[in-house]
Design a protein around this motif. Structure first.
Motif, PDB file in Angstrom:
ATOM      1  N   THR A  64      -3.002   9.587  -1.799  1.00 17.97           N
ATOM      2  CA  THR A  64      -4.043   8.587  -1.993  1.00 17.97           C
ATOM      3  C   THR A  64      -5.324   9.022  -1.288  1.00 17.97           C
ATOM      4  OG1 THR A  64      -2.407   6.809  -2.125  1.00 17.97           O
ATOM      5  CG2 THR A  64      -4.691   6.175  -1.672  1.00 17.97           C
ATOM      6  N   MET A  65      -6.372   9.213  -2.067  1.00 12.08           N
ATOM      7  CA  MET A  65      -7.675   9.547  -1.499  1.00 12.08           C
ATOM      8  C   MET A  65      -8.423   8.252  -1.223  1.00 12.08           C
ATOM      9  SD  MET A  65     -10.629  12.155  -2.825  1.00 12.08           S
ATOM     10  CE  MET A  65     -10.823  11.376  -4.425  1.00 12.08           C
ATOM     11  N   GLN A  66      -9.055   8.193  -0.064  1.00 12.68           N
ATOM     12  CA  GLN A  66      -9.805   7.011   0.318  1.00 12.68           C
ATOM     13  C   GLN A  66     -11.301   7.269   0.130  1.00 12.68           C
ATOM     14  OE1 GLN A  66      -8.573   5.418   4.168  1.00 12.68           O
ATOM     15  NE2 GLN A  66      -6.711   6.640   4.045  1.00 12.68           N
ATOM     16  N   VAL A  67     -12.001   6.234  -0.320  1.00 17.63           N
ATOM     17  CA  VAL A  67     -13.457   6.280  -0.491  1.00 17.63           C
ATOM     18  C   VAL A  67     -14.034   5.150   0.349  1.00 17.63           C
ATOM     19  CG1 VAL A  67     -15.377   6.282  -2.116  1.00 17.63           C
ATOM     20  CG2 VAL A  67     -13.108   7.074  -2.860  1.00 17.63           C
ATOM     21  N   ASN A  68     -14.900   5.488   1.278  1.00 18.05           N
ATOM     22  CA  ASN A  68     -15.455   4.483   2.186  1.00 18.05           C
ATOM     23  C   ASN A  68     -16.961   4.363   2.017  1.00 18.05           C
ATOM     24  OD1 ASN A  68     -16.769   4.156   5.253  1.00 18.05           O
ATOM     25  ND2 ASN A  68     -15.141   2.699   4.761  1.00 18.05           N
ATOM     26  N   LEU A  69     -17.444   3.131   1.984  1.00 18.45           N
ATOM     27  CA  LEU A  69     -18.878   2.838   2.031  1.00 18.45           C
ATOM     28  C   LEU A  69     -19.161   2.125   3.340  1.00 18.45           C
ATOM     29  CD1 LEU A  69     -21.802   2.328   0.966  1.00 18.45           C
ATOM     30  CD2 LEU A  69     -20.895   0.259  -0.127  1.00 18.45           C
ATOM     31  N   HIS A  70     -20.075   2.676   4.111  1.00 14.62           N
ATOM     32  CA  HIS A  70     -20.475   2.040   5.365  1.00 14.62           C
ATOM     33  C   HIS A  70     -21.985   2.020   5.436  1.00 14.62           C
ATOM     34  CE1 HIS A  70     -21.563   2.121   9.719  1.00 14.62           C
ATOM     35  NE2 HIS A  70     -20.767   1.080   9.694  1.00 14.62           N
ATOM     36  N   TRP A  71     -22.543   0.940   5.948  1.00 17.34           N
ATOM     37  CA  TRP A  71     -23.996   0.859   6.067  1.00 17.34           C
ATOM     38  C   TRP A  71     -24.390   0.031   7.271  1.00 17.34           C
ATOM     39  CZ3 TRP A  71     -21.245  -2.284   2.893  1.00 17.34           C
ATOM     40  CH2 TRP A  71     -21.504  -3.646   2.960  1.00 17.34           C
ATOM     41  N   MET A  88     -10.912  -5.682  -9.239  1.00 18.12           N
ATOM     42  CA  MET A  88     -10.603  -4.999  -7.984  1.00 18.12           C
ATOM     43  C   MET A  88      -9.678  -3.809  -8.187  1.00 18.12           C
ATOM     44  SD  MET A  88     -12.382  -6.647  -5.699  1.00 18.12           S
ATOM     45  CE  MET A  88     -11.671  -6.372  -4.081  1.00 18.12           C
ATOM     46  N   GLY A  89      -9.081  -3.704  -9.376  1.00  7.10           N
ATOM     47  CA  GLY A  89      -8.271  -2.543  -9.698  1.00  7.10           C
ATOM     48  C   GLY A  89      -6.803  -2.691  -9.338  1.00  7.10           C
ATOM     49  N   ASP A  90      -6.063  -1.596  -9.552  1.00  9.48           N
ATOM     50  CA  ASP A  90      -4.624  -1.573  -9.310  1.00  9.48           C
ATOM     51  C   ASP A  90      -4.230  -0.144  -8.968  1.00  9.48           C
ATOM     52  OD1 ASP A  90      -1.774  -1.587  -9.506  1.00  9.48           O
ATOM     53  OD2 ASP A  90      -1.866  -3.322 -10.834  1.00  9.48           O
ATOM     54  N   LEU A  91      -3.540   0.035  -7.856  1.00  4.93           N
ATOM     55  CA  LEU A  91      -3.146   1.379  -7.435  1.00  4.93           C
ATOM     56  C   LEU A  91      -1.802   1.793  -8.028  1.00  4.93           C
ATOM     57  CD1 LEU A  91      -4.403   3.577  -5.637  1.00  4.93           C
ATOM     58  CD2 LEU A  91      -3.006   2.728  -3.744  1.00  4.93           C
ATOM     59  N   GLN A  92      -0.985   0.822  -8.422  1.00  5.53           N
ATOM     60  CA  GLN A  92       0.348   1.116  -8.947  1.00  5.53           C
ATOM     61  C   GLN A  92       0.367   1.281 -10.464  1.00  5.53           C
ATOM     62  OE1 GLN A  92       2.557   1.732  -6.603  1.00  5.53           O
ATOM     63  NE2 GLN A  92       1.050   1.065  -5.065  1.00  5.53           N
ATOM     64  N   HIS A  93      -0.669   0.766 -11.126  1.00  6.38           N
ATOM     65  CA  HIS A  93      -0.756   0.834 -12.576  1.00  6.38           C
ATOM     66  C   HIS A  93      -2.165   1.302 -12.949  1.00  6.38           C
ATOM     67  CE1 HIS A  93       2.306  -2.236 -11.585  1.00  6.38           C
ATOM     68  NE2 HIS A  93       2.992  -1.684 -12.586  1.00  6.38           N
ATOM     69  N   PRO A  94      -2.371   1.711 -14.234  1.00  2.00           N
ATOM     70  CA  PRO A  94      -3.720   2.134 -14.633  1.00  2.00           C
ATOM     71  C   PRO A  94      -4.748   1.092 -14.249  1.00  2.00           C
ATOM     72  CG  PRO A  94      -2.140   2.591 -16.382  1.00  2.00           C
ATOM     73  CD  PRO A  94      -1.406   1.785 -15.340  1.00  2.00           C
ATOM     74  N   MET A 152     -13.600  -0.130   1.380  1.00  2.00           N
ATOM     75  CA  MET A 152     -12.700   0.981   1.117  1.00  2.00           C
ATOM     76  C   MET A 152     -12.127   0.897  -0.295  1.00  2.00           C
ATOM     77  SD  MET A 152     -11.567   3.680   2.770  1.00  2.00           S
ATOM     78  CE  MET A 152     -11.449   3.321   4.525  1.00  2.00           C
ATOM     79  N   MET A 153     -12.102   2.041  -0.964  1.00  2.00           N
ATOM     80  CA  MET A 153     -11.482   2.151  -2.273  1.00  2.00           C
ATOM     81  C   MET A 153     -10.409   3.236  -2.197  1.00  2.00           C
ATOM     82  SD  MET A 153     -13.368   3.120  -5.885  1.00  2.00           S
ATOM     83  CE  MET A 153     -14.490   1.734  -5.736  1.00  2.00           C
ATOM     84  N   TYR A 154      -9.342   3.044  -2.981  1.00  2.00           N
ATOM     85  CA  TYR A 154      -8.231   3.988  -2.962  1.00  2.00           C
ATOM     86  C   TYR A 154      -8.026   4.565  -4.364  1.00  2.00           C
ATOM     87  CZ  TYR A 154      -7.375   1.504   1.386  1.00  2.00           C
ATOM     88  OH  TYR A 154      -7.528   0.938   2.629  1.00  2.00           O
ATOM     89  N   ILE A 155      -7.799   5.871  -4.426  1.00  2.00           N
ATOM     90  CA  ILE A 155      -7.582   6.570  -5.697  1.00  2.00           C
ATOM     91  C   ILE A 155      -6.285   7.362  -5.595  1.00  2.00           C
ATOM     92  CG2 ILE A 155      -8.497   8.261  -7.336  1.00  2.00           C
ATOM     93  CD1 ILE A 155     -11.298   7.651  -6.255  1.00  2.00           C
ATOM     94  N   ASP A 156      -5.353   7.128  -6.522  1.00  2.00           N
ATOM     95  CA  ASP A 156      -4.073   7.833  -6.522  1.00  2.00           C
ATOM     96  C   ASP A 156      -4.248   9.197  -7.195  1.00  2.00           C
ATOM     97  OD1 ASP A 156      -1.492   8.721  -6.602  1.00  2.00           O
ATOM     98  OD2 ASP A 156      -0.675   7.003  -7.701  1.00  2.00           O
ATOM     99  N   MET A 157      -4.382  10.231  -6.386  1.00  2.00           N
ATOM    100  CA  MET A 157      -4.598  11.568  -6.938  1.00  2.00           C
ATOM    101  C   MET A 157      -3.342  12.168  -7.552  1.00  2.00           C
ATOM    102  SD  MET A 157      -7.779  12.043  -6.717  1.00  2.00           S
ATOM    103  CE  MET A 157      -7.843  13.771  -7.205  1.00  2.00           C
ATOM    104  N   ASP A 158      -2.184  11.535  -7.341  1.00  2.00           N
ATOM    105  CA  ASP A 158      -0.988  11.986  -8.054  1.00  2.00           C
ATOM    106  C   ASP A 158      -1.128  11.728  -9.556  1.00  2.00           C
ATOM    107  OD1 ASP A 158       0.371  12.915  -5.793  1.00  2.00           O
ATOM    108  OD2 ASP A 158       1.178  10.920  -5.351  1.00  2.00           O
ATOM    109  N   LYS A 159      -2.063  10.829  -9.922  1.00  2.00           N
ATOM    110  CA  LYS A 159      -2.323  10.531 -11.332  1.00  2.00           C
ATOM    111  C   LYS A 159      -3.558  11.282 -11.840  1.00  2.00           C
ATOM    112  CE  LYS A 159       0.989   7.484 -11.172  1.00  2.00           C
ATOM    113  NZ  LYS A 159       2.290   7.725 -11.865  1.00  2.00           N
TER     114      LYS A 159
END
Length: 230
Positions: A28-35, A100-106, A124-131
């Motif tokens: 799981t790759m994490q994407v962070n926005l901070h300001w 908001m999306g889903d990490l377990q399904h498309p 924080m956003m999460y991206i499943d790079m296994d997919k």
């Protein structure tokens, strides 16, 4: 927040990095926005204020001046992602509406929460790079929610935290005073196992629909609002 010491900062000169080369195509790759809000700049006194100073009957008593620059800044940046899958399906992940999306399904992408204040953890956003084989391209973007200051009033950073290799950082430092949205990073599946991340940092004066037109996504957009207190 700090997940490690190693860091790659993408800029105009060095704008692309290969996730394949650094072995970051699993987990799981994490994407962070901070300001944080920029310090307000002192404003020049108006002509009316200058006359008040000149006509002040007591030169030893200072004239009280009001300045918008001294007012606290209310900043609400939002993190989003437009996705296009290899099967042709497209969509958006964002904190407006039920997206908001889903990490377990498309689409295997999920936004954790909506930060409205620039808290230390940011968004924080999460991206499943296994997919990854199901991703064609992902556009990470930032937009300013309605009736808040523009990008020139904030210091914003978007950071990718792959499962291997250095973190990848992009700073939004341009003084785009009137811009409402910014395309920050483009992740692309180039085939043959090659997956790249490219710095975009392209500001637009509209919202997500204008970013859509810029990158040819072809989604249908309508006005969205955040729930009060949510």
């Amino acid at each position: 927040m700090d997940f490690g010491i190693e860091r790659v900062t993408l800029d105009k000169r060095h704008h692309t990095v290969s996730l394949t080369a650094q072995g970051a195509l699993t987990g799981t790759m994490q994407v962070n926005l901070h300001w944080t809000a920029r310090a307000p700049e002192p404003s020049r006194p108006s002509a009316r204020e200058m006359w008040r100073r000149l006509l002040n009957p007591n030169p030893f008593k200072p004239v009280e001046l009001t300045s918008a620059a001294s007012e606290p800044l209310a900043v609400d940046l939002d993190l989003g992602c437009m996705y296009e899958m290899t099967d042709g399906s497209k969509g958006v992940i964002q904190p407006l509406g039920p997206y908001m999306g889903d990490l377990q399904h498309p689409p295997y992408i999920k936004l954790s929460h909506d930060d409205r204040s620039g808290a230390p953890t940011g968004e924080m956003m999460y991206i499943d790079m296994d997919k990854r084989d199901q991703f064609k391209r992902l556009l990470i973007f930032v937009y300013i929610y309605d009736e808040t200051p523009a990008f020139d009033r904030t210091h914003a950073v978007v950071t990718l935290f792959p499962t291997a290799g250095p973190r990848i950082e992009v700073r939004l430092e341009e003084r785009a005073a009137e811009a409402r949205s910014c395309a920050v990073l483009l992740l692309q599946n180039r085939g043959n196992g090659e997956f790249t991340v490219s710095r975009e940092v392209r500001y637009v004066y509209g919202f997500q629909a204008e970013l859509d037109r810029l990158y040819g996504w072809g989604l249908q957009w309508q006005r969205g609002y955040k729930p009060v207190g949510g």
